[in-house]
Design a protein around this motif. Structure first.
Motif, short mmCIF file in Angstrom:
data_model
loop_
_atom_site.label_atom_id
_atom_site.label_comp_id
_atom_site.label_asym_id
_atom_site.label_seq_id
_atom_site.Cartn_x
_atom_site.Cartn_y
_atom_site.Cartn_z
N ARG A 50 0.82 -1.23 0.00
CA ARG A 50 0.00 0.00 0.00
C ARG A 50 0.85 1.27 0.00
O ARG A 50 0.40 2.31 -0.48
CB ARG A 50 -0.92 0.02 1.23
CG ARG A 50 -2.00 -1.03 1.23
CD ARG A 50 -2.97 -0.86 2.40
NE ARG A 50 -2.33 -0.90 3.70
CZ ARG A 50 -2.17 -2.00 4.45
NH1 ARG A 50 -2.59 -3.17 3.99
NH2 ARG A 50 -1.59 -1.94 5.63
N GLN A 54 -0.16 4.97 -1.44
CA GLN A 54 -0.42 6.08 -0.53
C GLN A 54 0.49 7.27 -0.87
O GLN A 54 0.04 8.42 -0.88
CB GLN A 54 -0.19 5.65 0.92
CG GLN A 54 -1.18 4.61 1.39
CD GLN A 54 -0.73 3.91 2.67
OE1 GLN A 54 0.46 3.85 2.99
NE2 GLN A 54 -1.69 3.36 3.39
N ASN A 57 -0.34 9.91 -3.57
CA ASN A 57 -1.26 10.99 -3.26
C ASN A 57 -0.42 12.27 -3.23
O ASN A 57 0.57 12.36 -2.50
CB ASN A 57 -1.92 10.72 -1.90
CG ASN A 57 -2.83 11.82 -1.43
OD1 ASN A 57 -2.61 12.99 -1.71
ND2 ASN A 57 -3.84 11.45 -0.68
N PHE A 60 0.64 13.62 0.16
CA PHE A 60 1.36 12.74 1.08
C PHE A 60 2.61 13.44 1.60
O PHE A 60 3.34 14.07 0.83
CB PHE A 60 1.76 11.45 0.36
CG PHE A 60 2.49 10.45 1.21
CD1 PHE A 60 1.81 9.45 1.88
CD2 PHE A 60 3.88 10.49 1.32
CE1 PHE A 60 2.48 8.51 2.64
CE2 PHE A 60 4.56 9.55 2.08
CZ PHE A 60 3.86 8.56 2.75
N GLY A 78 1.68 10.52 6.49
CA GLY A 78 0.24 10.65 6.36
C GLY A 78 -0.10 11.62 5.26
O GLY A 78 0.75 12.00 4.46
N HIS A 79 -1.37 12.03 5.23
CA HIS A 79 -1.83 12.99 4.23
C HIS A 79 -3.12 13.65 4.70
O HIS A 79 -3.83 13.10 5.54
CB HIS A 79 -2.02 12.33 2.86
CG HIS A 79 -3.02 11.22 2.85
ND1 HIS A 79 -4.38 11.43 2.86
CD2 HIS A 79 -2.85 9.87 2.88
CE1 HIS A 79 -5.01 10.27 2.86
NE2 HIS A 79 -4.11 9.31 2.88
N THR A 85 -13.14 10.81 2.67
CA THR A 85 -12.40 9.95 3.58
C THR A 85 -13.32 8.98 4.32
O THR A 85 -14.46 9.31 4.62
CB THR A 85 -11.59 10.78 4.60
OG1 THR A 85 -10.78 9.88 5.37
CG2 THR A 85 -12.50 11.56 5.53
N MET A 111 -0.91 8.64 9.59
CA MET A 111 -1.10 7.21 9.37
C MET A 111 -0.16 6.35 10.21
O MET A 111 -0.56 5.33 10.75
CB MET A 111 -0.92 6.90 7.88
CG MET A 111 -1.94 7.63 7.02
SD MET A 111 -1.54 7.60 5.28
CE MET A 111 -1.90 5.91 4.90
#
Length: 185
Positions: A50, A54, A57, A60, A78-79, A85, A111
């Motif tokens: 993943r 991710q 993005n 990110f 994270g983002h 969401t 995340m």
């Protein structure tokens, strides 16, 4: 690169994080193999299938901590949460619509944040958190933390996070996690 002592923290966008994926994977595998997470090699492999998706993005962001000789010791990523969401949908008890409203800028979804064992208790997690959020510009930060991870929960509370509920993250057999929110305003 922001350096404090012999530990340097670096802010990264998605392409830079993908380039450093092996460092992120090493930290993740070591930190989350421990209780209460008990992640296996298969779990780590799934997480890092993943990771490049991710990181694609455009919003990110990541932070990576290394010793002065380049050894990776901590990471965070994270983002911002978009209007579609699912994070809010995972809460066991719904929250007010105004709290769950997202526009792609309002809330940064943290995340992962992890530090390898030998470097814990030295402020590395806090430096990673600060490095990551300095470049974000969101009003608040949302994260899930395993309630049995007492050190992580205590750190988040000390940094100003508050528990707003419980969620069962997506994934088969996922345990309940505390959902915590930090207001950056």
């Amino acid at each position: 690169m922001a350096q404090q002592g012999t530990i340097a923290t670096e802010h990264m966008d998605g392409p830079a994080a993908v380039h450093a994926e092996e460092a992120f994977k090493l930290i993740y595998a070591e930190a989350f193999a421990e209780p209460p997470y008990n992640e296996t090699e298969d779990d780590v492999a799934a997480a890092f299938r993943r990771f490049p998706v991710q990181a694609r993005n455009g919003t990110f962001r990541a932070a990576l901590a290394r010793t002065e000789d380049g050894e990776p010791i901590g990471m965070a990523y994270g983002h911002p949460l978009g209007p579609d969401t699912v994070w809010w949908d995972e809460l066991i008890e719904p929250v007010p619509d105004d709290m769950r409203r997202e526009d792609g800028h309002r809330t940064f979804g943290l995340m992962e944040l992890a530090v390898r064992g030998p470097w814990r208790g030295q402020g590395v997690a806090r430096r990673l958190h600060t490095t990551l959020l300095d470049a974000v510009g969101a009003e608040r930060v949302l994260l899930n933390v395993h309630p049995a991870s007492k050190a992580a929960s205590a750190a988040y509370r000390a940094w100003g996070y508050r528990k707003i509920g419980e969620a069962r993250p997506r994934g088969e057999g996922a345990e309940l996690h505390d959902v915590m929110l930090l207001d950056l305003r």
